[in-house]
Enzyme design. Structure first.
Site, PDB file in Angstrom:
ATOM      1  N   GLU A   1       0.841  -1.218   0.000  1.00 32.93           N
ATOM      2  CA  GLU A   1       0.000   0.000   0.000  1.00 32.93           C
ATOM      3  C   GLU A   1       0.871   1.260   0.000  1.00 32.93           C
ATOM      4  OE1 GLU A   1      -2.747  -0.651  -0.880  1.00 32.93           O
ATOM      5  OE2 GLU A   1      -3.326  -2.574  -0.023  1.00 32.93           O
TER       6      GLU A   1
HETATM    7  C1  LIG Z   1       3.095  -9.753  -0.313  1.00 26.59           C
HETATM    8  C2  LIG Z   1       2.688  -8.647  -1.219  1.00 26.59           C
HETATM    9  C3  LIG Z   1       1.351  -8.422  -1.466  1.00 26.59           C
HETATM   10  C4  LIG Z   1       0.961  -7.396  -2.319  1.00 26.59           C
HETATM   11  N1  LIG Z   1      -0.360  -7.223  -2.569  1.00 26.59           N
HETATM   12  C5  LIG Z   1      -0.746  -6.332  -3.502  1.00 26.59           C
HETATM   13  C6  LIG Z   1      -2.106  -6.214  -3.897  1.00 26.59           C
HETATM   14  O1  LIG Z   1      -2.960  -6.927  -3.380  1.00 26.59           O
HETATM   15  N2  LIG Z   1      -2.434  -5.312  -4.857  1.00 26.59           N
HETATM   16  C7  LIG Z   1      -1.502  -4.521  -5.444  1.00 26.59           C
HETATM   17  O2  LIG Z   1      -1.839  -3.714  -6.308  1.00 26.59           O
HETATM   18  N3  LIG Z   1      -0.205  -4.594  -5.062  1.00 26.59           N
HETATM   19  C8  LIG Z   1       0.193  -5.481  -4.130  1.00 26.59           C
HETATM   20  N4  LIG Z   1       1.521  -5.574  -3.788  1.00 26.59           N
HETATM   21  C9  LIG Z   1       2.478  -4.659  -4.418  1.00 26.59           C
HETATM   22  C10 LIG Z   1       2.995  -3.609  -3.442  1.00 26.59           C
HETATM   23  O3  LIG Z   1       2.007  -2.643  -3.183  1.00 26.59           O
HETATM   24  C11 LIG Z   1       4.278  -2.982  -4.020  1.00 26.59           C
HETATM   25  O4  LIG Z   1       5.272  -3.987  -4.018  1.00 26.59           O
HETATM   26  C12 LIG Z   1       4.735  -1.785  -3.205  1.00 26.59           C
HETATM   27  O5  LIG Z   1       3.833  -0.708  -3.322  1.00 26.59           O
HETATM   28  C13 LIG Z   1       6.133  -1.285  -3.625  1.00 26.59           C
HETATM   29  O6  LIG Z   1       6.196  -1.086  -4.995  1.00 26.59           O
HETATM   30  P1  LIG Z   1       7.343  -1.801  -5.847  1.00 26.59           P
HETATM   31  O7  LIG Z   1       7.416  -3.232  -5.438  1.00 26.59           O
HETATM   32  O8  LIG Z   1       7.092  -1.494  -7.268  1.00 26.59           O
HETATM   33  O9  LIG Z   1       8.677  -1.132  -5.331  1.00 26.59           O
HETATM   34  P2  LIG Z   1       9.508   0.045  -6.069  1.00 26.59           P
HETATM   35  O10 LIG Z   1       8.564   1.145  -6.466  1.00 26.59           O
HETATM   36  O11 LIG Z   1      10.374  -0.561  -7.114  1.00 26.59           O
HETATM   37  O12 LIG Z   1      10.389   0.527  -4.847  1.00 26.59           O
HETATM   38  C14 LIG Z   1      11.728   0.083  -4.578  1.00 26.59           C
HETATM   39  C15 LIG Z   1      12.380   1.079  -3.614  1.00 26.59           C
HETATM   40  O13 LIG Z   1      12.444   2.361  -4.244  1.00 26.59           O
HETATM   41  C16 LIG Z   1      11.807   3.334  -3.455  1.00 26.59           C
HETATM   42  N5  LIG Z   1      11.104   4.292  -4.302  1.00 26.59           N
HETATM   43  C17 LIG Z   1      10.363   4.042  -5.405  1.00 26.59           C
HETATM   44  N6  LIG Z   1       9.840   5.172  -5.894  1.00 26.59           N
HETATM   45  C18 LIG Z   1      10.251   6.171  -5.084  1.00 26.59           C
HETATM   46  C19 LIG Z   1      10.057   7.581  -5.063  1.00 26.59           C
HETATM   47  N7  LIG Z   1       9.290   8.194  -5.967  1.00 26.59           N
HETATM   48  N8  LIG Z   1      10.624   8.297  -4.069  1.00 26.59           N
HETATM   49  C20 LIG Z   1      11.392   7.690  -3.140  1.00 26.59           C
HETATM   50  N9  LIG Z   1      11.623   6.363  -3.122  1.00 26.59           N
HETATM   51  C21 LIG Z   1      11.060   5.612  -4.067  1.00 26.59           C
HETATM   52  C22 LIG Z   1      10.818   2.554  -2.582  1.00 26.59           C
HETATM   53  O14 LIG Z   1      10.505   3.259  -1.387  1.00 26.59           O
HETATM   54  C23 LIG Z   1      11.597   1.280  -2.326  1.00 26.59           C
HETATM   55  O15 LIG Z   1      12.486   1.471  -1.251  1.00 26.59           O
HETATM   56  C24 LIG Z   1       1.932  -6.580  -2.927  1.00 26.59           C
HETATM   57  C25 LIG Z   1       3.282  -6.802  -2.654  1.00 26.59           C
HETATM   58  C26 LIG Z   1       3.666  -7.821  -1.818  1.00 26.59           C
HETATM   59  C27 LIG Z   1       5.136  -8.038  -1.554  1.00 26.59           C
END
Ligand SMILES: Cc1cc2nc3c(=O)[nH]c(=O)nc-3n(C[C@H](O)[C@H](O)[C@H](O)COP(=O)(O)OP(=O)(O)OC[C@H]3O[C@@H](n4cnc5c(N)ncnc54)[C@H](O)[C@@H]3O)c2cc1C
Length: 367
Positions: free
Chosen positions: A210
């Site tokens: 989230e």
């Molecule tokens: C177990 C699990 C269940 C999930 N369930 C759902 C679900 O039901 N529905 C759904 O839609 N998603 C779901 N997700 C996805 C989840 O919401 C995302 O993994 C999460 O929001 C992080 O996004 P990302 O993985 O793309 O990380 P990234 O965006 O790649 O982030 C990687 C790192 O970069 C940093 N970062 C990225 N952008 C910025 C920025 N603009 N400024 C500063 N720092 C930044 C982040 O803070 C993090 O430290 C789930 C994930 C998991 C692991």
């Protein structure tokens, strides 16, 4: 994008081209399966537009705001469970004599001041974040149901400001609390049998899904602070100052300790609000280098403020003779929060306002 396509007569048709191809192997929350779905590898998945075109993100945020608050509460809940388990273990595990010589033999580890420090830290963080979440959700109710339109508007603004704090601060604190829970258990904490390690593993997702903590912090800096020139942020500081006055007037040692630390934390917060509003456009890298520390400072301050309010209520009820042990514990926990957790706020202020350059100084190829 349904799993099965539906025929015109309403009966179930063919499978959609969106199969589950595997279940992820995760660090925690293993009882909640996370599926890998593959869309359209065999001719194309069929999807339907829900609502109006180009309003998807807006619709999604209705769910997202509620979910962010809910994940913050998950942080409070898992922290509470970790605390209860740690207390139970600390009363049971016998190791070493107390340093004050009060028992002339090995005693339960809860007698050791450092174990008490860990338990108090766990308790104070959890109570502070629970109080912050409760205050936020009370504002949500007032924002929707209060008869006065201005009160509804003010509460809506307050609630909006609180959402990244409840999500970001409560989940980061749950990691610290569950880690301390493992530490209280010593070696047994590292062994799965006690269950302490599971809370630690399960808590890690809370700072990620989230929206990661950094995404909450971006929301706090951009939409919640800079957009109205810091007006909502400063309005909260004004309310906190009022509580400081009430604590001063009460005059007890615990209330005075809380008033002093709240005032220092509030000033640190106001310095950061000025820094954020002054630099958001001109020096975005400097401001966003401190975005997560700002979120931690604001969460720390608001949770401490709520414990300051609860301290006043507990003193009042104690005087009326209500539930003495409970009220004394509330007062002691609030004072601990002031002296051990709120005191971190001025340090965060220094990192944000004076330490931005060193965050971004290193050239990319030096990493
Ligand atoms: C177990 C699990 C269940 C999930 N369930 C759902 C679900 O039901 N529905 C759904 O839609 N998603 C779901 N997700 C996805 C989840 O919401 C995302 O993994 C999460 O929001 C992080 O996004 P990302 O993985 O793309 O990380 P990234 O965006 O790649 O982030 C990687 C790192 O970069 C940093 N970062 C990225 N952008 C910025 C920025 N603009 N400024 C500063 N720092 C930044 C982040 O803070 C993090 O430290 C789930 C994930 C998991 C692991």
């Amino acid at each position: 994008v349904p799993k099965f396509l539906v025929n015109k007569d309403g009966s179930l048709g063919a499978r959609n081209d969106a199969p589950c191809v595997s279940i992820e192997h995760k660090l925690g929350i293993k009882a909640s399966p996370t599926a890998v779905l593959q869309f359209g590898d065999h001719g194309g998945a069929v999807g339907y537009l829900v609502g109006q075109e180009n309003r998807g993100l807006e619709y999604m945020f209705i769910m997202m705001n509620a979910a962010r608050y809910g994940v913050g509460l998950q942080g409070v809940a898992i922290a509470e469970r970790a605390y209860q388990k740690a207390v139970q273990y600390a009363k049971d595990r016998v190791q070493s004599r107390p340093v004050d010589g009060s028992i002339n033999a090995s005693a339960a580890i809860i007698h050791h001041p450092d174990v008490k420090r860990m338990l108090m830290t766990m308790r104070a963080y959890t109570e502070g974040c629970r109080a912050m979440a409760s205050t936020a959700v009370a504002a949500y109710d007032a924002a929707h149901h209060h008869p006065d339109a201005q009160v509804r508007k003010d509460n809506a603004t307050f609630y909006e400001f609180m959402v990244p704090l409840v999500k970001g601060y409560s989940t980061e604190m749950s990691l610290e609390v569950t880690s301390l829970g493992v530490q209280v258990h010593g070696g047994m904490g590292f062994i799965e049998e006690t269950g302490a390690a599971q809370y630690y593993r399960d808590a890690k997702i809370l700072t990620i899904y989230e929206g990661t903590t950094a995404i909450q912090a971006n929301d706090l800096v951009g939409r919640k602070t800079a957009r109205d020139g810091g007006q909502s942020a400063r309005a909260i500081a004004t309310q906190i100052e009022k509580t400081e006055g009430e604590l001063q007037a009460s005059g007890t040692p615990a209330a005075l300790a809380m008033a002093r630390r709240l005032a220092a934390a509030r000033q640190a917060y106001l310095d950061v609000v000025d820094f954020v509003c002054g630099g958001a456009k001109a020096s975005p890298n400097a401001v966003f280098a401190g975005s997560v520390p700002y979120l931690m400072l604001a969460g720390n301050l608001v949770a401490g403020w709520q414990l300051g309010r609860s301290l006043l209520v507990a003193q009042d009820l104690l005087q009326k003779g209500q539930d003495e042990a409970f009220m004394r514990a509330k007062i002691a926990t609030a004072q601990f929060y002031a002296e051990h957790i709120l005191v971190k706020a001025p340090g965060l202020r220094d990192s944000i306002v004076e330490g931005a350059e060193s965050v971004t100084a290193l050239a990319l190829d030096s990493f």
